[in-house]
Design an enzyme around this catalytic site. Structure first.
Site, short mmCIF file in Angstrom:
data_model
loop_
_atom_site.label_atom_id
_atom_site.label_comp_id
_atom_site.label_asym_id
_atom_site.label_seq_id
_atom_site.Cartn_x
_atom_site.Cartn_y
_atom_site.Cartn_z
CB THR A 388 -5.82 -20.22 -63.91
OG1 THR A 388 -7.08 -19.58 -64.04
CG2 THR A 388 -4.88 -19.65 -64.96
CG ASN A 408 -13.04 -17.37 -64.78
OD1 ASN A 408 -12.07 -16.95 -64.14
ND2 ASN A 408 -14.25 -16.87 -64.62
O1 DON Z 1 -8.03 -14.40 -66.59
C1 DON Z 1 -8.17 -14.28 -65.38
O2 DON Z 1 -7.66 -13.39 -64.73
C2 DON Z 1 -8.96 -15.31 -64.62
N1 DON Z 1 -9.92 -15.92 -65.49
C3 DON Z 1 -8.02 -16.31 -64.02
C4 DON Z 1 -8.71 -17.28 -63.12
C5 DON Z 1 -7.80 -17.98 -62.23
O3 DON Z 1 -6.63 -17.75 -62.20
C6 DON Z 1 -8.40 -18.97 -61.32
N2 DON Z 1 -7.39 -19.56 -60.51
N3 DON Z 1 -6.97 -19.99 -59.68
#
Ligand code: DON
Length: 577
Positions: A388, A408
């Protein structure tokens, strides 16, 4: 979340390369006027270019967002979603929700097999990899909306740097070449393999990475943004997804809408916190954590002392327990935000904390708030590498933008839209596939976050702004799945409780607790003695090299200088002028 790398291999290689691996900064970047901090220098520079052309913080944020879709395909995106928190210099704050939505054909049990078990990610029907994992993307709508509502420049102007980067290419950093090589699933999708793996001839660090299809798509968006949701591009995208067996249709794209929401607000030791409301759990959990901790003198206990980490982890545990039971899309389920961020409720939670011993997660007793049944006991460890990305902007007038955006997982569903050149998300995995069974981040989720047509999956993304005496102080956020919330809390407490500068607060070793699994995740730089004291208090520890990527800005309260802090755990850069 960045893959853990072997530092010896890394330093050996970096000697040979002209593309340098960013050294972890020890001090903030100072600038008198404006600052953009992001995971990629070229994306930060795209933002700065807009500011220097007379744009404001939103113009810069939109330019950085589109540029990240080119230079950081792990998480920067057109095919995903995110949240933008905007506070203008006059003090008005808005939250722009461009989170993905479930397609109309989505059903509560769509990721369960005939036996009622969650379909594994190796299957083409999983919630993590492949076409069925894709939610209706919101990023293009969100960035275009923000630009039109709050920007000063034209859409063509703010997309231009991204088009140039896609068309002319940019040299890949070591980390990016490695991420492309390491991904387990990208090669399973022919279009992704062709573009991102050069048909299996992996990109090397320093190679020029050109994306002509993506450049064309960006040009089309710049000319007619509506095309993505209502025109030819919507039909092309829907056809690609349909061919692969996914559920998102042209009608789903046409029905997508950005939502402006009221940010969630709290206070902590005299500071004002403005953060992400549902469908993010981030802001509510952050404020609940801070409310619980306000009753302890953390500064006296000391930065990263076992005593302070113990209390902080106990607060994390309690907030994540509430997250699992109460949070979901507010357009579909009533989320008791007011109760969860209530100071008295936090006080009652605080009273359940034993200052010397860990409270086992299975024994937690929620103070007078038992509307839902406890859902889960099973759990798994957090899996890596996920991705992310967060970026922060402050302009010369003091307008501030905090954006977290995601596909994601790293490279999302790994599906690239044929002919359009961009990756699609696997955000459907953020829903509750099955109550009590952990998702890809080990998170246990409740019925409030069940799958349903048109719903937004619960997120942990926590773009946050902090004020002191009504004045802008911090613009913060990070990737990291559930660790986002605790990373943001760690950075904030670093500045507020432990008087660290923003770079020190970003660099400081992180720790995380998410109720289940019942363990504190700690970065391995934390002192072994401290870890042992935590163990003696009854905590189980899971030690990892590092996680997150906090790209933050602080305003020096005395001079008004913009202090940028990019996170040495990744390859970002804060750029100012
Ligand atoms: O919206 C969310 O909480 C997740 N889809 C975030 C994913 C995420 O941060 C992956 N990262 N390192």
């Amino acid at each position: 979340m960045r893959i853990q790398r072997n530092p010896a291999v890394l330093s050996g290689l970096s000697l040979l390369l002209t593309i340098s691996v960013a050294a972890a900064p020890l001090r903030p970047t100072h600038a008198p006027h404006a600052m953009v901090a992001s995971v990629h220098e070229l994306a930060s520079r795209a933002g700065i270019e807009m500011l220097q052309a007379g744009g404001n913080a939103v113009d810069a944020a939109v330019a950085t967002g589109f540029a990240l879709a080119v230079v950081h395909p792990q998480a920067g995106n057109l095919g995903g979603g995110g949240f933008m928190l905007y506070r203008n210099a006059a003090g008005k704050a808005r939250f722009i929700d461009f989170r993905e939505k479930a397609p109309a054909a989505a059903t509560e049990n769509m990721y369960l097999d005939a036996q009622g078990n969650v379909i594994p990610e190796s299957s083409k029907d999983s919630s993590v990899v492949g076409y069925r994992a894709i939610g209706v993307p919101g990023s293009v709508a969100g960035l275009v909306y923000a630009e039109k509502q709050y920007g000063k420049l034209s859409l063509e102007k703010v997309i231009a740097p991204a088009i140039k980067l896609a068309r002319d290419g940019f040299p890949l950093a070591y980390e990016d070449a490695q991420d492309l090589k390491d991904d387990e699933y990208l090669a399973s999708f022919p279009e992704s393999k062709r573009i991102f793996l050069r048909d299996g001839n992996y990109y090397q660090p320093g190679d020029l990475f050109k994306q002509p299809e993506l450049a064309r798509t960006l040009e089309r968006i710049a000319k007619n943004p509506d095309d993505f949701y209502h025109g030819a591009m919507a039909r092309e995208l829907a056809a690609v997804i349909h061919k692969g067996g996914g559920l998102v249709t042209a009608a789903d794209l046409a029905a997508y809408e950005v939502k402006e929401r009221e940010p969630v607000r709290g206070t902590y030791r005299g500071y004002d916190i403005i953060s992400a409301p549902p469908p993010s759990s981030g802001g509510v959990a952050l404020i609940e954590i801070l409310n619980i901790l306000e009753g302890f003198d953390l500064a006296k206990l000391g930065n990263r002392s076992a005593a302070s980490i113990h209390l902080e982890s106990e607060a994390f545990r309690r907030a994540f327990y509430d997250r699992a039971d109460f949070m979901g899309d507010p357009d579909f389920a009533k989320v008791p935000v007011a109760q969860l961020i209530d100071k008295k409720y936090a006080e009652a939670w605080r009273d359940t904390i034993d200052t010397n011993h860990a409270s086992p997660s299975k024994d937690l007793q929620r103070p007078s708030f038992d509307e839902l049944e406890r859902v889960a006991e099973s759990h798994a460890s957090i899996r890596e590498p996920e991705n992310t990305t967060h970026y922060s902007v402050v302009d010369v007038e003091g307008n501030a933008v905090s954006v977290t955006t995601t596909l994601n997982d790293s490279f999302g569903s790994r599906v690239t839209a044929d002919g359009l050149g961009f990756l699609l998300n696997d955000e459907m995995d953020d829903f509750t596939s099955k109550v009590g069974v952990p998702n890809t981040y080990g998170l246990i989720q409740g019925p409030a976050n069940s799958i349903g047509p048109g719903k937004r999956p619960l997120s942990a993304m926590t773009p946050t702004i902090v004020l002191k005496d009504g004045k802008l102080l911090l613009v913060i956020g990070s990737p990291g799945g559930p660790t986002i919330i605790t990373t943001v809390a760690n950075v904030l407490m670093g500045v507020v409780d432990f008087s660290l500068d923003i770079q020190e607060a970003v660099n400081a070793p992180r720790f995380h607790h998410q109720w289940l699994p019942d363990e504190i995740l700690v970065e391995d730089r934390l002192s072994p003695d401290t870890m042992n004291v935590l163990r003696s208090k009854g905590h189980k520890l899971l030690v990892k090299h590092f996680w997150g990527d906090a790209e933050c800005i602080m305003i020096d309260p005395k001079t008004g200088e913009r202090l940028g802090a990019s996170d040495g755990r990744n390859n970002g850069k804060a750029v100012g002028y």
